[in-house]
Write a protein that holds these residues in place. Structure first.
Motif, PDB file in Angstrom:
ATOM      1  N   GLU A 292      24.247 -67.774  -6.375  1.00  0.00           N
ATOM      2  CA  GLU A 292      25.693 -67.175  -6.691  1.00  0.00           C
ATOM      3  C   GLU A 292      25.697 -67.068  -5.223  1.00  0.00           C
ATOM      4  OE1 GLU A 292      23.735 -64.439 -10.449  1.00  0.00           O
ATOM      5  OE2 GLU A 292      22.537 -64.456  -8.108  1.00  0.00           O
TER       6      GLU A 292
ATOM      7  N   HIS B  45      23.738 -67.058  -1.970  1.00  0.00           N
ATOM      8  CA  HIS B  45      22.630 -66.611  -1.857  1.00  0.00           C
ATOM      9  C   HIS B  45      21.771 -67.498  -3.130  1.00  0.00           C
ATOM     10  CE1 HIS B  45      18.674 -64.738  -1.079  1.00  0.00           C
ATOM     11  NE2 HIS B  45      18.635 -64.290  -1.733  1.00  0.00           N
ATOM     12  N   ASN B  46      20.962 -68.250  -2.846  1.00  0.00           N
ATOM     13  CA  ASN B  46      20.258 -68.015  -5.099  1.00  0.00           C
ATOM     14  C   ASN B  46      21.071 -68.925  -4.924  1.00  0.00           C
ATOM     15  OD1 ASN B  46      17.667 -68.133  -3.477  1.00  0.00           O
ATOM     16  ND2 ASN B  46      17.848 -65.956  -4.097  1.00  0.00           N
TER      17      ASN B  46
END
Length: 134
Positions: free
Chosen positions: A79, A76-77
Motif C-alpha cells: 500500500e 508498506h505491505n
C-alpha cells in the motif's frame, strides 16, 4: 412613474443576483491564482470542511487545493502512504514553508484517511519498517 422606477430597481437587483450566482457557481476559487494569505485561508477553510466519513479521493483534493506544499510517501505491505501538507497558517515571515505551518492529510492508496496530527501519527506508525518510494 414610481412603478416604473420600482420595476427597474427590481430588474436591476435580479440581474445582479443572477450574475453573482453564475459567477460563484461556474468560476470556483483557484488557489494557484491567489496570494499566499488568501491561499492559506482557502486551504484552512477547505480542509476544515472535509468529512472523513465520506470518501475523498486524492485527485479531487489536489484539483481543488493545487499542489501540496510538502509531500512525503512510502510503500508498506503493497500500500502507498502519502502525507500531503498544505499551508494553513504562517509562523515566521521567512519565505519558507515548513511542516509546522501546514495541515497534514494522509492518503492510503489515494483515499483520504486522516487529517492533522492524527495523519502524521498514523503515517509514522509504519514508516520505520517501510521501503522508500523511488
Amino acid at each position: 412613474m414610481k412603478i416604473k422606477i420600482l420595476l427597474w430597481l427590481v430588474v436591476g437587483i435580479g440581474i445582479y443576483l443572477l450574475a453573482t450566482i453564475v459567477i460563484l457557481r461556474f468560476y470556483p476559487d483557484n488557489p494557484a491564482q491567489m496570494n499566499w494569505q488568501d491561499r492559506e485561508a482557502f486551504n484552512a477553510k477547505f480542509i476544515q470542511r472535509l468529512n472523513l466519513s465520506k470518501p475523498v479521493q486524492q485527485e479531487y483534493l489536489i484539483n481543488r487545493l493545487g499542489s501540496p506544499d510538502i509531500t512525503e510517501a512510502y510503500r508498506h505491505n503493497g500500500e502507498v502512504y502519502q502525507l500531503l501538507y498544505y499551508r494553513t497558517h504562517r509562523k515566521a515571515a521567512d519565505g519558507i514553508t515548513t511542516a509546522d505551518e501546514c495541515t497534514a492529510l494522509l492518503f492510503i492508496e489515494r483515499q483520504l484517511s486522516a487529517v492533522g496530527d492524527e495523519a502524521i501519527a498514523r503515517y509514522l506508525e509504519l514508516q520505520p519498517d517501510a521501503r522508500s518510494l523511488e
